[in-house]
Design an enzyme around this catalytic site. Structure first.
Site, PDB file in Angstrom:
ATOM      1  N   ILE A  18       0.964  -1.014  -0.048  1.00  0.00           N
ATOM      2  CA  ILE A  18       0.019  -0.113   0.048  1.00  0.00           C
ATOM      3  C   ILE A  18       0.925   1.275   0.110  1.00  0.00           C
ATOM      4  CG2 ILE A  18      -1.758   1.378   1.202  1.00  0.00           C
ATOM      5  CD1 ILE A  18      -2.682  -1.346   2.699  1.00  0.00           C
ATOM      6  N   ASN A  20      -2.269   4.308  -3.593  1.00  0.00           N
ATOM      7  CA  ASN A  20      -2.937   5.281  -3.244  1.00  0.00           C
ATOM      8  C   ASN A  20      -2.230   6.753  -3.022  1.00  0.00           C
ATOM      9  OD1 ASN A  20      -5.208   6.298  -1.206  1.00  0.00           O
ATOM     10  ND2 ASN A  20      -3.593   6.691   0.000  1.00  0.00           N
ATOM     11  N   TYR A  56      -4.137  18.795 -11.293  1.00  0.00           N
ATOM     12  CA  TYR A  56      -4.640  17.523 -10.350  1.00  0.00           C
ATOM     13  C   TYR A  56      -5.527  16.597 -11.417  1.00  0.00           C
ATOM     14  CZ  TYR A  56      -6.907  14.676  -7.123  1.00  0.00           C
ATOM     15  OH  TYR A  56      -7.574  13.613  -6.278  1.00  0.00           O
ATOM     16  N   LYS A  85      -5.078  12.684 -12.632  1.00  0.00           N
ATOM     17  CA  LYS A  85      -6.133  11.670 -12.204  1.00  0.00           C
ATOM     18  C   LYS A  85      -6.966  11.024 -13.498  1.00  0.00           C
ATOM     19  CE  LYS A  85      -5.453  11.361  -7.737  1.00  0.00           C
ATOM     20  NZ  LYS A  85      -4.750  10.131  -7.116  1.00  0.00           N
TER      21      LYS A  85
END
Length: 252
Positions: free
Chosen positions: A6, A86, A149, A153
């Site tokens: 992670i 993440n 941003y 994404k």
């Protein structure tokens, strides 16, 4: 030993992924936690009872972190059953009016690091493996004042769909979770709190529920998971509405 990795595990959604991981994937026996803040990682590790944990304090904006990860993977050859990408960041501000280091950090972490970590880890993933990438509703449509941003994404979501097809023959699924804003330190670090009217009226997602839903979506092999009915509708609207018109309604 079935292992999960992670990134961005020290706070917010990443921390919830770590906390809830074995609720959905009880077969996971070991978890590598990656983030910059070692003290935070160690705190989370203590909460993960019944799972062996390895804390890797790495700054994924530093290319040397990839070398460190590559060497550890080569030395231990783990059976990576789950990869959760993440780690990410987002800053409010117009291009040309915001520090260049802030703009490029979003590209380095949201795009470059995610791509590098995935490329390094995939060779260690057996059939049945799962990859979960944290994207955003910002991936559905360009977002003024968060232009970089949103673009980063959009890459994450596109990367997820393409990689899902690539890895299908290996029986490895890839999922992108696209949440709306959550009350985490992301908003303060990104200089968003109190500076964006849009973030004042948008419905917030609960990070605990987002993590649970995303993990279940990954287990089911879904490619895109969008929490909350409002944002499911927004995703559909973005698909059928001309981009220039959508942009007028996404100003932050």
């Amino acid at each position: 030993m079935k292992t999960a990795i992670i990134t961005g595990a020290s706070s917010g959604l990443g921390r919830e992924f770590a906390r809830q991981l074995t609720d959905v994937f009880p077969e996971i026996e070991c978890c590598w936690l990656i983030a910059r803040r070692e003290d935070r990682l160690e705190e989370i590790a203590r909460e993960m009872v019944g799972v062996e944990t390895v804390c890797l304090p790495l700054d994924l904006c530093d290319s040397m972190s990839f070398t460190t990860l590559q060497e550890k993977l080569a030395a231990e050859k783990p059976e990576v059953a789950m990869l959760i990408n993440n780690a990410g960041c987002g800053y409010l501000g117009r291009v040309g009016e915001t520090e260049t280091t802030r703009q490029t950090r979003m590209v380095d972490l949201n795009v470059r690091a995610l791509t590098a970590v995935t490329n390094l880890v995939v060779p260690y993933m057996p059939a049945g493996g799962r990859i979960l990438n944290t994207s955003s509703i910002a991936s559905f449509c360009p977002t003024p004042r968060m232009t970089v941003y949103g673009a980063s994404k959009a890459y994450v979501s596109s990367f997820t769909v393409g990689l899902s097809e690539e890895l299908r023959r290996k029986d490895i699924t890839v999922t992108a979770v696209c949440p709306g804003p959550m009350k985490t330190e992301f908003l303060d670090v990104g200089s968003i709190t109190g500076r964006s009217p849009a973030f004042e009226y948008l419905p917030y997602c609960d990070q605990v529920r987002v993590a649970a839903g995303a993990l279940r979506a990954a287990k089911a092999g879904r490619t895109i998971y969008t929490p909350k009915l409002f944002y499911k509708f927004y995703r559909l609207l973005a698909k059928v509405t001309p981009v220039k018109l959508m942009v007028k309604f996404t100003k932050t």
